[in-house]
Structures are given as structure tokens and as C-alpha cells.
Design an enzyme around this catalytic site. Structure first.
Site, mmCIF file in Angstrom:
data_model
loop_
_atom_site.group_PDB
_atom_site.id
_atom_site.type_symbol
_atom_site.label_atom_id
_atom_site.label_comp_id
_atom_site.label_asym_id
_atom_site.label_seq_id
_atom_site.Cartn_x
_atom_site.Cartn_y
_atom_site.Cartn_z
ATOM 1 N N ASN A 179 -59.591 20.000 29.529
ATOM 2 C CA ASN A 179 -58.381 20.149 28.717
ATOM 3 C C ASN A 179 -58.366 21.409 27.866
ATOM 4 O OD1 ASN A 179 -59.170 16.884 28.612
ATOM 5 N ND2 ASN A 179 -57.235 17.468 29.542
ATOM 6 N N LEU A 202 -56.331 24.834 23.643
ATOM 7 C CA LEU A 202 -56.389 23.412 23.933
ATOM 8 C C LEU A 202 -55.084 22.933 24.544
ATOM 9 C CD1 LEU A 202 -57.877 20.636 23.512
ATOM 10 C CD2 LEU A 202 -56.590 20.481 21.372
ATOM 11 N N CYS A 203 -55.179 22.085 25.556
ATOM 12 C CA CYS A 203 -54.017 21.465 26.183
ATOM 13 C C CYS A 203 -54.128 19.965 25.955
ATOM 14 C CB CYS A 203 -53.981 21.786 27.676
ATOM 15 S SG CYS A 203 -52.570 21.034 28.510
ATOM 16 N N ILE A 204 -53.292 19.467 25.067
ATOM 17 C CA ILE A 204 -53.260 18.035 24.753
ATOM 18 C C ILE A 204 -51.805 17.678 24.459
ATOM 19 C CG2 ILE A 204 -53.802 18.418 22.326
ATOM 20 C CD1 ILE A 204 -55.399 15.825 22.313
ATOM 21 N N HIS A 210 -47.841 19.509 22.476
ATOM 22 C CA HIS A 210 -46.731 20.050 23.263
ATOM 23 C C HIS A 210 -45.434 19.852 22.485
ATOM 24 C CE1 HIS A 210 -49.271 19.407 27.133
ATOM 25 N NE2 HIS A 210 -49.645 20.468 26.447
#
Length: 184
Positions: free
Chosen positions: A95, A102-104, A108
């Protein structure tokens, strides 16, 4: 009396700054946030925080690790989410993009997912705080999400390992942990 766009933005900015100042102080005083340390990158900018995450031995990041990140808040905070970017060494994690971002879901923007993967309730909401974000990040180190990966290589290796394949994910993570501890 009308408000000019700049005056409105300035008012939002000062409201955001006051909120962030309060949230920063609350986190610094909190006794129930083990493994999380926060401060400002520069004393003059409340919109950019330095975060230190101390990952314990009980998670996938075997042997514990220390990861430093910057959390940058937009002027529209809390209506829009901050961005969290890990600094060198960037954790090898499904992630986290190779760039460190960070991609969570909770970071978004609060809009419909154009790909249909996330529901609006999983995305950013003003009820989120820096504390809830960082607790979610710590939990993501215990249980990485390989369903919607930012780092495809990490996700593939994790899936293969979960299916009984070689322990290559674990090997890469251990290297990452050693780097975070200054051992490599």
C-alpha cells in the site's frame, strides 16, 4: 457585505491551522498512542507534520521498524484529506508507492470512486483526524491490503507467500526493516 475569494480562503486557512494546532497538541499529550510520534517539519508551518512510526515485532514487519513520514495537510483540511509520504527508506509494502506515498482509502478525496472499487463511506470524511489516520497506517503494517496495491511487486510477493510460496515478501520486508534501523 460580500466576502472576496481570498478572504474566504484565508478564513478557511486560519480555521484549518487552529484545528491542526489543537490536534497536534492532543496527539503529543496522548498516552494511548504507542508507536506514534508527531511534530512539525518546520516550526512555522502547521500544515506539514513529521511522523515517526515505530512498528512493533507482532506484525508483518518482523523485528520492528522505524519509519519516518511527512503528512501534508491542504488548506481545505478537514474537508479534504492530507497526504502521507514515507521518507527514505521507503517501506516495501503493497500500500505504499515506490515514491513513498501511502495509498489508503481514508486518504482518497471524498467523492465517488471512478473505478467503483471504494464506496464513498470508505473514503475521506472530516470525522477522520491525524490520529485515526496514523492508527490505520499502523494497522496496515499488520495487515497489508493486497487487493488494490500501490506496489504491485510487494502485493504479488505477499499473495504468493500467503499461498504457501517462497518467503520472498518476508525477505524483502526484513531488508527494509534493517534499513529503517540503520543496520544496512
Amino acid at each position: 457585505m460580500s466576502t472576496t475569494p481570498n478572504a474566504a480562503a484565508s478564513g478557511q486557512n486560519s480555521g484549518s491551522a487552529r484545528l491542526l494546532q489543537r490536534q497536534l497538541m492532543e496527539m503529543k499529550r496522548a498516552k494511548d498512542l504507542p508507536g506514534i510520534s508527531v511534530g512539525l517539519v518546520k516550526d512555522t508551518n502547521i500544515f506539514e507534520w513529521e511522523v515517526m512510526l515505530m512498528i512493533n515485532d507482532d506484525c508483518k514487519y518482523y523485528g520492528g521498524a522505524y519509519f519516518r513520514a511527512y503528512m501534508t495537510f491542504p488548506a481545505e483540511y478537514p474537508l479534504m484529506p492530507p497526504k502521507l509520504v514515507f521518507q527514505t527508506p521507503v517501506p516495501f509494502h503493497p500500500n505504499i508507492y515506490p515514491s513513498g506515498e501511502l495509498c489508503i482509502s481514508i486518504l482518497h478525496p471524498p467523492e465517488e470512486d471512478r473505478y467503483g472499487y471504494e464506496s464513498a463511506s470508505e473514503r475521506w470524511s472530516p470525522v477522520q483526524t491525524p490520529e485515526t489516520i496514523l492508527v490505520s497506517v499502523i494497522s496496515l503494517f499488520s495487515e497489508p491490503n493486497d487487493e488494490s496495491p500501490a506496489n504491485l511487486d510487494a502485493a504479488k510477493l505477499l499473495r504468493a507467500e500467503r499461498e504457501g510460496g517462497p518467503k520472498e515478501f518476508r525477505k524483502r520486508v526484513r531488508k527494509c526493516v534493517r534499513e529503517s534501523l540503520g543496520e544496512d
